[in-house]
Design an enzyme around this catalytic site. Structure first.
Site, PDB file in Angstrom:
ATOM      1  N   SER A 146      36.964  47.262  40.346  1.00  0.00           N
ATOM      2  CA  SER A 146      38.091  46.770  39.546  1.00  0.00           C
ATOM      3  C   SER A 146      38.501  47.852  38.553  1.00  0.00           C
ATOM      4  O   SER A 146      37.702  48.742  38.231  1.00  0.00           O
ATOM      5  CB  SER A 146      37.668  45.508  38.794  1.00  0.00           C
ATOM      6  OG  SER A 146      38.667  45.120  37.873  1.00  0.00           O
ATOM      7  N   TYR A 159      31.702  40.654  33.923  1.00  0.00           N
ATOM      8  CA  TYR A 159      32.492  41.164  35.051  1.00  0.00           C
ATOM      9  C   TYR A 159      32.630  42.684  34.957  1.00  0.00           C
ATOM     10  O   TYR A 159      32.426  43.406  35.945  1.00  0.00           O
ATOM     11  CB  TYR A 159      33.868  40.492  35.028  1.00  0.00           C
ATOM     12  CG  TYR A 159      34.746  40.812  36.207  1.00  0.00           C
ATOM     13  CD1 TYR A 159      34.539  40.209  37.441  1.00  0.00           C
ATOM     14  CD2 TYR A 159      35.793  41.713  36.081  1.00  0.00           C
ATOM     15  CE1 TYR A 159      35.356  40.487  38.521  1.00  0.00           C
ATOM     16  CE2 TYR A 159      36.617  42.005  37.159  1.00  0.00           C
ATOM     17  CZ  TYR A 159      36.395  41.394  38.375  1.00  0.00           C
ATOM     18  OH  TYR A 159      37.203  41.685  39.451  1.00  0.00           O
TER      19      TYR A 159
END
Lengths: 247, 99
Positions: A146, A159
């Site tokens: 990401s 995350y």
């Protein structure tokens, strides 16, 4: 003529029931790979992806598993190879969960759940898949990371940690197996049109130079390239797909 | 001991030693400990060594064996401890091949 590499093996995509994972599964199937689609709970959606692939003339099989469980890697890789009777030569670690809380409100269980699914599962699957790839002198590991991780995103500590860890893991794997025809790369998507980003699109849009969200197929296009034989010399890289967000 | 397999193992040892320029080289001897001791190869070195051996076996003896796959690496009693056990293991694998 030597057989196309896609005929020599199969591919496993975790988190393949929707969004980016489904697009990657469809893309790799279109490139001739027999694809095993792993999903945790969305059986109906996963079935729809497999049906689309079948209707387009591709090969797909569904594998239910929670990748955060320790035995899942052996189960998934073994079943994919058994069903297609082909070695697993492509692994796309895409399964991910989120637990968005400020750090002071993030409990141990949530932290652990995110790290297990997003990072530890990728480690176990890669560890299981690599020896065969090395033995076959061809393998592709694509980890879906990401833009969050290298960059901060308040409320996403777990995350971000998992995705930053995934990038470090990817680079290390790449170096360890580079000489054997096996590559490992990461893709770092920005804001992509998936269920997971529904709530934040409006607020994020003004910050994206391209002024639009990305399509899952645009991420899949990068995965297809990284899996292809044309990308044999690309390893240890992070391919950012974010409309210029992190430029 | 099968001398032709032994010769292939020695080819792989030569390749492994090229990667060990800062460590004592592995000796080309049946008693040499390949893996599992301080003087031997580390895990990554072992994988690279086994791939080199697979290639030597294919090139020099015309046999294809999978040494670097998970089955062999996960054996409880490692066939990769010494040159002698490795040669015996390769012989066993070749013996199991059809025809």
């Amino acid at each position: 003529m030597a057989p196309r590499v896609a005929q020599r093996g199969c591919a496993l995509i975790t988190g393949g029931s929707g969004g980016i994972g489904a697009a990657v599964a469809r893309g790799l199937a279109a490139d001739g790979w027999a694809v095993a689609i792993s999903y945790r709970s969305r059986a109906e959606a996963a079935r729809a992806v497999a049906e689309q692939i079948g209707e387009a003339g591709g090969k797909a099989t569904l594998l239910q598993a929670d990748v955060s469980e320790r035995g899942a890697a052996e189960e998934l890789c073994g079943r994919a190879e058994q069903r297609f009777e082909l070695p697993l030569l492509v692994l796309v670690n895409n399964a991910a969960v989120i637990a968005d809380h400020p750090v002071v409100m993030l409990d141990d269980e949530s932290w652990q759940a995110v790290l297990e699914t997003n990072l530890s599962a990728a480690f176990r699957l890669t560890r299981r898949a690599l020896p065969r790839m090395v033995s076959e002198r061809f393998g592709r590991v694509v980890n879906v990371a990401s833009v969050v991780g290298p960059r901060a995103n308040p409320g996403q500590a777990a995350y971000a940690a998992s995705k930053a860890g995934l990038v470090g893991f990817t680079k290390t794997v790449a170096v360890e197996v580079a000489r054997h025809g096996v590559t490992a790369n990461a893709i770092a998507p920005g804001l992509i049109e998936t269920e997971a980003t529904e709530d934040v699109r409006g607020a994020m849009l003004p910050r994206i130079p391209a002024r639009r969200v990305g399509e899952p197929a645009e991420v899949a296009a990068c995965a297809r390239f990284l899996v292809s034989e044309a990308a044999a010399y690309v390893t240890g890289s992070v391919l950012t797909v974010d409309g210029g967000l992190s430029a | 001991m099968n001398e032709r397999i032994l010769a292939c193992v020695y080819v792989a040892i030569d390749e492994a030693n090229e990667d060990r320029s800062d460590l004592p080289p592995l000796r080309k001897s049946p008693e040499t400990q390949i893996h599992g001791t301080k003087a031997g190869l580390d895990s990554l070195g072992l994988i690279n060594f086994l791939v080199a051996l697979e290639e030597a076996l294919e090139r020099d003896l015309g046999v294809t064996v999978a040494l670097s796959d998970d089955r062999a690496l996960l054996r409880e009693s490692s066939p990769f401890e010494s040159v002698e056990t490795l040669v015996a293991y390769v012989e066993e694998l070749i013996g199991k091949q059809p025809g």
